[in-house]
Motif scaffolding. Sequence first.
Motif, PDB file in Angstrom:
ATOM      1  N   ILE A  66       6.605  -0.804  -4.978  1.00 54.83           N
ATOM      2  CA  ILE A  66       7.483  -0.872  -3.807  1.00 54.83           C
ATOM      3  C   ILE A  66       8.907  -1.050  -4.323  1.00 54.83           C
ATOM      4  O   ILE A  66       9.198  -1.976  -5.085  1.00 54.83           O
ATOM      5  N   SER A  81      15.951  -0.305   3.393  1.00 52.57           N
ATOM      6  CA  SER A  81      14.505  -0.291   3.633  1.00 52.57           C
ATOM      7  C   SER A  81      13.732  -0.228   2.324  1.00 52.57           C
ATOM      8  O   SER A  81      14.270   0.068   1.258  1.00 52.57           O
ATOM      9  N   SER A  82      12.444  -0.503   2.403  1.00 53.71           N
ATOM     10  CA  SER A  82      11.577  -0.433   1.227  1.00 53.71           C
ATOM     11  C   SER A  82      10.746   0.834   1.280  1.00 53.71           C
ATOM     12  O   SER A  82      10.463   1.381   2.355  1.00 53.71           O
ATOM     13  N   ILE A  83      10.335   1.281   0.088  1.00 48.77           N
ATOM     14  CA  ILE A  83       9.595   2.530  -0.014  1.00 48.77           C
ATOM     15  C   ILE A  83       8.489   2.380  -1.054  1.00 48.77           C
ATOM     16  O   ILE A  83       8.712   1.814  -2.136  1.00 48.77           O
ATOM     17  N   LEU A  84       7.303   2.821  -0.724  1.00 50.15           N
ATOM     18  CA  LEU A  84       6.191   2.824  -1.669  1.00 50.15           C
ATOM     19  C   LEU A  84       6.286   4.080  -2.514  1.00 50.15           C
ATOM     20  O   LEU A  84       6.254   5.197  -1.993  1.00 50.15           O
ATOM     21  N   SER A  85       6.424   3.900  -3.832  1.00 44.40           N
ATOM     22  CA  SER A  85       6.675   5.017  -4.744  1.00 44.40           C
ATOM     23  C   SER A  85       5.484   5.248  -5.658  1.00 44.40           C
ATOM     24  O   SER A  85       4.868   4.295  -6.140  1.00 44.40           O
ATOM     25  N   ALA A 125       1.084   1.386   2.473  1.00 42.26           N
ATOM     26  CA  ALA A 125       2.514   1.392   2.767  1.00 42.26           C
ATOM     27  C   ALA A 125       2.808   0.658   4.064  1.00 42.26           C
ATOM     28  O   ALA A 125       3.757  -0.135   4.152  1.00 42.26           O
ATOM     29  N   TYR A 128       2.312  -3.175   3.627  1.00 40.59           N
ATOM     30  CA  TYR A 128       3.388  -3.853   2.912  1.00 40.59           C
ATOM     31  C   TYR A 128       4.737  -3.736   3.613  1.00 40.59           C
ATOM     32  O   TYR A 128       5.758  -4.174   3.076  1.00 40.59           O
ATOM     33  N   CYS A 130       6.531  -1.031   4.391  1.00 40.71           N
ATOM     34  CA  CYS A 130       7.428   0.011   3.893  1.00 40.71           C
ATOM     35  C   CYS A 130       7.820   0.970   5.019  1.00 40.71           C
ATOM     36  O   CYS A 130       7.012   1.286   5.896  1.00 40.71           O
ATOM     37  N   LYS A 131       9.047   1.440   4.959  1.00 42.37           N
ATOM     38  CA  LYS A 131       9.524   2.433   5.915  1.00 42.37           C
ATOM     39  C   LYS A 131       9.023   3.822   5.558  1.00 42.37           C
ATOM     40  O   LYS A 131       8.830   4.675   6.419  1.00 42.37           O
ATOM     41  N   PHE A 352      15.443  -4.979   1.818  1.00 40.94           N
ATOM     42  CA  PHE A 352      14.405  -5.261   0.832  1.00 40.94           C
ATOM     43  C   PHE A 352      15.007  -5.854  -0.432  1.00 40.94           C
ATOM     44  O   PHE A 352      14.394  -6.663  -1.111  1.00 40.94           O
TER      45      PHE A 352
END
Length: 365
Positions: A66, A81-85, A125, A128, A130-131, A352
């Motif tokens: 994240i 924002s947060s992003i799951l990568s 995602a 957690y 995530c956006k 985040f």
Amino acid sequence: MDELIGAAQRHPAKYWHKLDDGRIQCDLCPRDCKLHDGQRGACFVRGRVGDAMVLTTYGRSSGFCIDPIEKKPLNQFYPGSSILSFGTAGCNLACRFCQNWDISKSRSFDKLMDQANPEAIACSAQKYGCKSVAFTYNDPVIFAEYAMDVADACHARGLKTVAVTAGYIHAQPRREFFSKMDAANVDLKAFTEEFYIKQTGSHLQPVLDTLRYLKHETDVWLELTTLLIPGLNDSSQEISAMSDWIIKELGPDVPLHFSAFHPDYKLTDIPPTPIETLIRARQIALDAGLRYVYIGNAHHTEGDTTYCPSCGSELIVRDWYEIKQYRLTADGHCNHCNAVIAGRYERFTGQFGRQRIPVRIGASA
């Protein structure tokens, strides 16, 4: 096909056709790899088994993290924002300066220890907070079928999707792939054919075609990144020519990130990019008329900050990936002069921050 690749990893691939000489041609990217049975393409992950093409990395990842959205880098796509990568392995380019070479150049599937189906990724995602979900670390073009299925699962849960890519892809798969994406950061690695041939083993024109397509034929939010390598693509003339092309072909509102190189992979004899080079490049692009130009991989508050192109006010002040001040309305207007700021925004309720959190996702979680 390699004995390490069992039947479970032989997911049917799209974008290929049979040739008169019995070979199969992969039609995903401009490399047009022509394969006999058992051979892999240049990307290493798309190969021929019998009379069909398979994707060997479907459902398999090199890891999940994240991240802050700014790390992709995307500075004007839901800032804070947060992003799951995640990524897989392999790549369809051969960049001598690759900063993720241990993943993108991997020829060993022991790099792919995390397994997850599309629904598990979207579920995680969402769990957690995530956006969005990013396809990154290696180029998602080469695992397009997996990425597109994950994107469908994400959209079903109201999540956004992001492609971090070099944009080296043919027209038909380009249409299908980017129809599933909400945003993209495309590496415009240089602005000369010589650089693309010698340093990446590819060509410039297909990338420019992808950029035009994204800007004029899709609703995908687009940002660009250029890694400046001393002596190879950092001349004022090249940066000026690239900036002029972006303004003419894409418009002044496409954000451009100039990123610092550090010695890696096959270019360990070139020094890191001086901060002065990044500052000079940013100024050239601004003087050419680009409205949003950033500095990456280096600490430079001015180069991290989003400014209003109308009144010059500081709108989003960043320190690395941490937002220190946020002065945009929920619908993306300048708080000072009410000018529209290009991008995708919503009401800012917090951020985040700069943290990076590794996560594990079970195959059927």
